[in-house]
Design an enzyme around this catalytic site. Structure first.
Site, mmCIF file in Angstrom:
data_model
loop_
_atom_site.group_PDB
_atom_site.id
_atom_site.type_symbol
_atom_site.label_atom_id
_atom_site.label_comp_id
_atom_site.label_asym_id
_atom_site.label_seq_id
_atom_site.Cartn_x
_atom_site.Cartn_y
_atom_site.Cartn_z
ATOM 1 N N LYS A 119 0.945 -1.189 0.012
ATOM 2 C CA LYS A 119 -0.097 0.045 0.057
ATOM 3 C C LYS A 119 0.988 1.149 0.061
ATOM 4 O O LYS A 119 2.035 1.070 0.935
ATOM 5 C CB LYS A 119 -0.797 -0.042 1.143
ATOM 6 C CG LYS A 119 -2.151 -1.014 1.065
ATOM 7 C CD LYS A 119 -3.191 -0.708 0.157
ATOM 8 C CE LYS A 119 -4.267 -1.583 0.206
ATOM 9 N NZ LYS A 119 -5.206 -1.344 -0.681
ATOM 10 N N ASP A 150 -0.228 -0.563 -4.417
ATOM 11 C CA ASP A 150 -1.664 -0.055 -4.493
ATOM 12 C C ASP A 150 -1.981 1.468 -4.150
ATOM 13 O O ASP A 150 -1.652 1.674 -2.725
ATOM 14 C CB ASP A 150 -2.555 -1.159 -3.959
ATOM 15 C CG ASP A 150 -3.975 -0.772 -3.971
ATOM 16 O OD1 ASP A 150 -4.254 0.264 -4.596
ATOM 17 O OD2 ASP A 150 -4.901 -1.597 -3.539
ATOM 18 N N GLU A 176 -1.425 -0.537 -9.029
ATOM 19 C CA GLU A 176 -2.958 -0.650 -9.009
ATOM 20 C C GLU A 176 -3.667 0.519 -8.672
ATOM 21 O O GLU A 176 -3.198 1.473 -7.547
ATOM 22 C CB GLU A 176 -3.061 -1.838 -7.763
ATOM 23 C CG GLU A 176 -4.741 -1.921 -7.586
ATOM 24 C CD GLU A 176 -4.750 -3.239 -6.540
ATOM 25 O OE1 GLU A 176 -4.084 -4.104 -6.499
ATOM 26 O OE2 GLU A 176 -5.922 -3.251 -5.790
ATOM 27 N N ASP A 201 -8.685 -1.131 -9.878
ATOM 28 C CA ASP A 201 -9.502 -1.767 -8.781
ATOM 29 C C ASP A 201 -10.687 -1.192 -8.559
ATOM 30 O O ASP A 201 -11.686 -1.537 -8.987
ATOM 31 C CB ASP A 201 -8.641 -1.846 -7.548
ATOM 32 C CG ASP A 201 -9.565 -2.535 -6.342
ATOM 33 O OD1 ASP A 201 -10.406 -3.024 -6.649
ATOM 34 O OD2 ASP A 201 -8.883 -2.397 -5.033
ATOM 35 N N LYS A 225 -12.967 -8.499 -7.597
ATOM 36 C CA LYS A 225 -13.327 -9.010 -6.176
ATOM 37 C C LYS A 225 -14.896 -9.671 -6.284
ATOM 38 O O LYS A 225 -15.656 -9.044 -6.765
ATOM 39 C CB LYS A 225 -13.218 -7.825 -5.093
ATOM 40 C CG LYS A 225 -12.079 -7.273 -5.212
ATOM 41 C CD LYS A 225 -11.811 -6.374 -3.990
ATOM 42 C CE LYS A 225 -10.052 -5.671 -4.394
ATOM 43 N NZ LYS A 225 -9.650 -4.933 -3.120
HETATM 44 O O1 LIG Z 1 -5.368 -7.265 -3.062
HETATM 45 C C1 LIG Z 1 -4.912 -7.447 -1.861
HETATM 46 O O2 LIG Z 1 -3.748 -7.947 -1.784
HETATM 47 C C2 LIG Z 1 -5.583 -7.623 -0.699
HETATM 48 C C3 LIG Z 1 -6.949 -6.977 -0.814
HETATM 49 C C4 LIG Z 1 -6.652 -5.530 -0.449
HETATM 50 O O3 LIG Z 1 -6.020 -4.775 -1.026
HETATM 51 C C5 LIG Z 1 -8.000 -4.576 -0.343
HETATM 52 C C6 LIG Z 1 -8.857 -5.202 0.796
HETATM 53 C C7 LIG Z 1 -10.100 -4.333 1.403
HETATM 54 C C8 LIG Z 1 -10.328 -3.202 0.835
HETATM 55 C C9 LIG Z 1 -9.482 -2.621 -0.540
HETATM 56 C C10 LIG Z 1 -8.442 -3.372 -0.829
HETATM 57 C C11 LIG Z 1 -7.576 -2.698 -2.194
HETATM 58 O O4 LIG Z 1 -7.163 -3.591 -2.993
HETATM 59 O O5 LIG Z 1 -7.705 -1.617 -2.351
HETATM 60 MG MG LIG Z 2 -6.910 -2.193 -4.443
#
Ligand SMILES: O=C(O)CCC(=O)c1ccccc1C(=O)O
Ligand SMILES: [Mg+2]
Length: 343
Positions: A119, A150, A176, A201, A225
């Site tokens: 992240k 991400d 991402e 995403d 998802k």
């Molecule tokens: O993709 C992953 O590794 C885990 C899931 C994750 O990052 C996520 C989990 C909950 C809410 C948003 C996100 C996201 O991808 O932004």
């Molecule tokens: Mg994401």
């Protein structure tokens, strides 16, 4: 890919609310590390004829958006399973926006994952923080590992162009949702000119039109998802229509929701990327005696039986339980008012 049978879907009746509520449980699970602003994950679990299923839209989501999550829960609990093409799913570790010195410790519960998703662009942090965290993650997975980032849409196009090029020093598998809108993603993708791949995403799971990102040439990869997209069948159709490689991911689900994601990943004709389904490792507690924890960089494809003692131990308080039951009632009405084919 086999198309979901439209007639079978259209004729599938919505289970009555009473059937959903019978045996429904609400849990509040502590997280090991703060993630996307929360340190407790609430979820409503239900038991359908196919087994346990999960309804867990984030608490701030409105009913219109949350209804798709309920359609997914019903699909997984009440519809016949699809053929499984694999019995285990390679997963990435998911690294919250922690300090660089804490990276190894936070990644430890994930075990030996070859891929880590980091992240970045956390409010209140700087590009220097991201560079240190991504460097530390690269250190953990080594030169043959894969590192993806991400940003959850936090960067402008200019910020993203600078940050992604700087972070590319650590060899990124993809970035991402670097920016919020489809137009911004498309512009960034043009500017980067293939230097780093772009994955969408939120532009898929929160969009009125989840295919717009593919039509606009705004991404190389779609993150998919099962819960927000209305379930396994709906997600498979979307992936086929998008015509892009997909990364199946979780929404920080309990092991029950993760098993829905694992079944989606198992139904995919091909899996090009490690899936974001290792997130049981972010939870300090779960609802199953044998949770879907990553082991050797993968999770198993199996249904999860919620454990009676764990459901009691982590039960949400009365007020939260009533809040979730009310939300379930309202989302059920939303689905009941939709034409069956849209479910
Ligand atoms: O993709 C992953 O590794 C885990 C899931 C994750 O990052 C996520 C989990 C909950 C809410 C948003 C996100 C996201 O991808 O932004
Ligand atoms: Mg994401």
């Amino acid at each position: 890919m086999p198309q979901p049978d439209a007639d079978a879907l259209a004729s599938r009746p919505l289970p009555p609310l009473g059937e959903l509520l019978a045996g429904a449980r609400v849990v509040a699970l502590p997280l090991r590390t703060r993630f996307r602003g929360i340190d407790t994950r609430e979820a409503l679990l239900m038991q359908g004829p196919q087994g346990w299923t999960e309804f867990s839209p984030f608490v701030e989501y409105d009913d219109a958006e949350s209804a798709a999550w309920l359609a997914a829960a019903i699909d997984f609990g009440w519809s016949a399973p699809l053929p499984q093409r694999r019995g285990s799913i390679p997963v990435n570790a998911t690294l919250p926006a922690v300090r660089a010195e804490d990276v190894a410790e936070v990644l430890a519960p994930f075990g030996a994952c070859r891929t880590v998703k980091v992240k970045v662009a956390e409010p209140g942090q700087s590009l220097a923080d991201d560079l240190e965290r991504v460097a530390a993650a690269r250190e953990v997975v080594g030169p043959t590992g894969r590192v993806r980032i991400d940003a959850n849409g936090a960067w402008s196009v200019d910020e993203a162009a600078i940050a992604v090029r700087a972070l590319a020093e650590f060899d990124l598998e993809y970035a991402e949702q670097p920016c919020r809108t489809v137009a911004e993603l498309a512009e960034l993708r043009r500017r980067l000119d293939g230097a780093v791949a772009i994955a969408a995403d939120e532009s898929v799971r929160k969009a009125d039109d989840p295919l717009r990102v593919a039509r606009a040439g705004a991404a190389d990869i779609v993150v998919v998802k099962a819960q927000p997209l209305g379930g396994i069948r709906a997600a498979l159709s979307l992936i086929e229509a998008a015509g892009l490689p997909a990364v199946i991911s979780s929404a920080l689900d309990t092991s029950v929701g993760l098993s829905m994601g694992a079944h989606l990943a198992a139904a995919m004709p091909t899996l090009q990327f490690d899936c974001g389904l290792g997130t049981a490792a972010l939870l300090a507690a779960d609802v199953a005696r044998h949770p879907l924890m990553p082991s050797g960089g993968a999770i198993e494809v199996r249904r999860i039986d919620a454990d009676a003692e764990l459901l009691d131990e982590h039960a949400a308080d009365d007020a939260r339980r009533e809040w979730w039951f009310e939300r379930l009632r309202r989302c059920h009405s939303v689905l009941a008012s939709q034409p069956p084919a849209a479910r």
